[in-house]
Design a protein around this motif. Structure first.
Motif, PDB file in Angstrom:
ATOM      1  N   VAL A  41       0.868  -1.180   0.000  1.00  0.00           N
ATOM      2  CA  VAL A  41       0.000   0.000   0.000  1.00  0.00           C
ATOM      3  C   VAL A  41       0.903   1.227   0.000  1.00  0.00           C
ATOM      4  CG1 VAL A  41      -1.805   1.232   1.255  1.00  0.00           C
ATOM      5  CG2 VAL A  41      -1.753  -1.273   1.290  1.00  0.00           C
ATOM      6  N   THR A  45      -5.310  -2.946   5.931  1.00  0.00           N
ATOM      7  CA  THR A  45      -3.975  -2.445   6.210  1.00  0.00           C
ATOM      8  C   THR A  45      -4.034  -1.696   7.528  1.00  0.00           C
ATOM      9  OG1 THR A  45      -2.066  -1.264   5.267  1.00  0.00           O
ATOM     10  CG2 THR A  45      -4.248  -0.280   4.903  1.00  0.00           C
ATOM     11  N   GLY A  47      -0.553  -4.812   3.143  1.00  0.00           N
ATOM     12  CA  GLY A  47      -1.977  -5.029   3.317  1.00  0.00           C
ATOM     13  C   GLY A  47      -2.308  -6.391   2.743  1.00  0.00           C
TER      14      GLY A  47
END
Length: 82
Positions: A27, A47, A36
């Protein structure tokens, strides 16, 4: 097939690592990045809130290198989830 397996829910059939590795993403909210993972068939990822911060959209990089933009739907700072 790998000897390591993961259970998706209590009592579920174990999945080989080769099947779950594609559900892990990077991410990228801006200058930093975090990890995540996919939690649903309809594309929701989980996340940490400290990863996304105040971003409304983040770049998602899949394990095969494919990148897309994801919308931050909800965060919870006290639980550090997004």
């Amino acid at each position: 097939m790998s000897a390591i397996a993961f259970r998706t829910t209590a009592g579920a059939t174990p999945l080989p690592v080769s099947q779950v590795v594609g559900s892990v993403v990077t991410v990228v909210p801006g200058s930093g990045q975090g990890s995540g993972f996919l939690i649903s068939d309809d594309g929701y990822l989980l996340t940490n809130q400290h990863v996304v911060g105040s971003a409304k959209q983040v770049k998602i990089r899949w394990s095969d290198g494919f990148e897309t933009i994801g919308q931050v739907v909800r965060t919870h700072a006290a639980r550090d989830v997004a």
